[in-house]
Write a protein that holds these residues in place. Structure first.
Motif, PDB file in Angstrom:
ATOM      1  N   ASP A 106      36.278  37.071  38.814  1.00 23.29           N
ATOM      2  CA  ASP A 106      37.743  37.357  39.527  1.00 23.29           C
ATOM      3  C   ASP A 106      38.011  36.424  38.574  1.00 23.29           C
ATOM      4  N   THR A 107      37.747  36.048  37.879  1.00 30.60           N
ATOM      5  CA  THR A 107      38.960  35.513  36.397  1.00 30.60           C
ATOM      6  C   THR A 107      40.035  36.981  36.390  1.00 30.60           C
ATOM      7  N   VAL A 108      38.814  37.487  35.598  1.00 29.18           N
ATOM      8  CA  VAL A 108      39.455  38.616  34.887  1.00 29.18           C
ATOM      9  C   VAL A 108      40.487  39.868  36.058  1.00 29.18           C
ATOM     10  N   LYS A 109      40.105  39.917  37.140  1.00 36.72           N
ATOM     11  CA  LYS A 109      40.453  40.356  38.430  1.00 36.72           C
ATOM     12  C   LYS A 109      42.247  39.977  38.490  1.00 36.72           C
ATOM     13  N   THR A 110      41.609  38.432  38.008  1.00 29.41           N
ATOM     14  CA  THR A 110      43.334  38.039  38.752  1.00 29.41           C
ATOM     15  C   THR A 110      44.067  38.671  37.968  1.00 29.41           C
ATOM     16  N   TRP A 111      43.637  38.299  36.687  1.00 31.08           N
ATOM     17  CA  TRP A 111      44.433  38.770  35.042  1.00 31.08           C
ATOM     18  C   TRP A 111      44.970  40.488  35.038  1.00 31.08           C
ATOM     19  N   MET A 112      43.391  41.234  35.652  1.00 31.90           N
ATOM     20  CA  MET A 112      43.721  43.131  35.139  1.00 31.90           C
ATOM     21  C   MET A 112      43.598  43.460  36.355  1.00 31.90           C
ATOM     22  N   THR A 114      43.103  46.296  38.237  1.00 31.33           N
ATOM     23  CA  THR A 114      42.778  47.113  37.877  1.00 31.33           C
ATOM     24  C   THR A 114      40.872  47.700  37.504  1.00 31.33           C
ATOM     25  N   ALA A 115      41.162  46.541  37.126  1.00 31.08           N
ATOM     26  CA  ALA A 115      39.778  45.869  36.148  1.00 31.08           C
ATOM     27  C   ALA A 115      38.365  46.800  37.427  1.00 31.08           C
ATOM     28  N   ALA A 116      37.317  47.073  37.370  1.00 25.30           N
ATOM     29  CA  ALA A 116      36.188  47.516  37.759  1.00 25.30           C
ATOM     30  C   ALA A 116      35.434  46.369  37.469  1.00 25.30           C
ATOM     31  N   ASP A 117      34.220  47.028  39.462  1.00 24.15           N
ATOM     32  CA  ASP A 117      33.782  45.857  39.355  1.00 24.15           C
ATOM     33  C   ASP A 117      32.140  45.702  38.508  1.00 24.15           C
ATOM     34  N   LEU A 118      31.635  44.550  38.521  1.00 24.72           N
ATOM     35  CA  LEU A 118      30.313  44.562  37.824  1.00 24.72           C
ATOM     36  C   LEU A 118      29.709  45.203  38.784  1.00 24.72           C
ATOM     37  N   SER A 119      28.481  46.469  37.669  1.00 27.20           N
ATOM     38  CA  SER A 119      27.927  47.170  38.085  1.00 27.20           C
ATOM     39  C   SER A 119      26.311  46.060  38.393  1.00 27.20           C
TER      40      SER A 119
END
Length: 306
Positions: A106-112, A114-119
């Motif tokens: 969630d923290t990564v996607k807040t700043w990025m 377009t980042a892909a979700d973890l598989s």
């Protein structure tokens, strides 16, 4: 005492069924495999290098002390790491681990955004890695390092015995060549003495008595003596024999003899060179060349001895 080569290889590992339990509240290292390899080649000094997995780097000082206690010379490379098995990867992650991974995502996607979700595979892999970092591999690593080191020393001893046998064989050949060379010089001196006398007699006949026969003979003998001194290799053969005796003594004694043998090989080469430079016959030249070939072979072998 044995002769040790500086060349060797050994490996050891803990299989999942024999890995000891860790100290993290009941978790065990079952499902992970700890492996270690040691390779060594020749070097002037002891040169240790380590390639350890992240979870093992804290144990490098202990490994360094262990190896330095048994190996005195050589370039030694140690590789160690932990590999997970399919059973470990399939283990269900704890709820706390999943919550931490979700929070990080969630923290990564807040700043990025377009980042892909973890598989699922990535989650299982990250959870397994997190579990491995909690395992204390120190005791297991020390044990397999000790086992591998014993195997390495045994391999170096076997190779050292082979090198020692080859060196002793070369020493025999060098002694035989020296014995062939020893009688050549007196024979050559006598032949040359007769030649000088004959030439001076011819010169006296052509000179119509310009010099007394006694003076001519003395001059011929003086020239012959100077020639004998110039080609005399008795001293070189004596020193060569002394070096061969010392090399044989060291090889039979064993231990850390590599550096002393290397010095003696240089001295042997010097005597063989001098023998060749003083040579006045093709036979003695051939003996010198054969000696240098054997000494060069010994040099290559000695460079691998600890």
């Amino acid at each position: 005492m044995a002769v040790y080569s500086m060349t060797g290889y050994a490996s050891a590992q803990h299989s999942p069924g024999t890995s000891p339990a860790s100290h993290d509240g009941g978790k065990t290292a079952t499902g992970a495999r700890l492996g270690l390899e040691i390779r060594s080649v020749n070097s002037r000094f002891l040169d240790l290098s380590f390639r350890l997995g992240e979870e093992l780097r804290a144990h490098e000082p202990a490994l360094r002390e262990l190896i330095a206690g048994r190996v005195k010379r050589g370039k030694v490379e140690v590789r160690a790491g932990v590999e997970g098995t399919g059973a470990e990867i399939a283990r269900e992650p704890s709820m706390a681990t999943l919550q931490r991974l979700a929070a990080v995502q969630d923290t990564v996607k807040t700043w990025m955004p377009t980042a892909a979700d973890l598989s699922v595979a990535e989650v299982l892999r990250l959870a397994a890695s997190e579990g491995d970092t909690s395992i204390d591999w120190g005791e297991s690593l020390q044990q397999i390092a000790t086992n591998a080191l014993e195997d390495l020393v045994a391999a170096r001893e076997r190779e050292g015995a082979r090198l020692a046998k080859m060196l002793l064989g070369h020493l025999q050949q060098l002694r035989a060549l020296a014995e062939q060379a020893r009688p050549l010089v007196p024979q050559l001196v006598e032949q040359q003495r007769q030649k000088f006398l004959e030439r001076w007699k011819e010169a006296m006949a052509l000179g119509e008595g310009s010099a007394t026969p006694e003076a001519a003979q003395d001059r011929a003998l003086t020239e012959a003596t100077a020639f004998a001194i110039r080609i005399d290799v008795a001293e070189e053969l004596t020193r060569l024999a002394a070096h061969l005796d010392e090399i044989e003594r060291l090889v039979k004694k064993g231990g850390e003899i590599g550096k002393r043998l290397d010095f003696l090989i240089q001295e042997l080469h010097r005597e063989a060179n001098t023998l060749g430079s003083k040579s006045a016959t093709l036979e003695l030249t051939k003996i010198s060349v054969d000696m240098k070939v054997l000494i060069e072979q010994m040099r290559e072998q000695v460079q691998n001895i600890e």
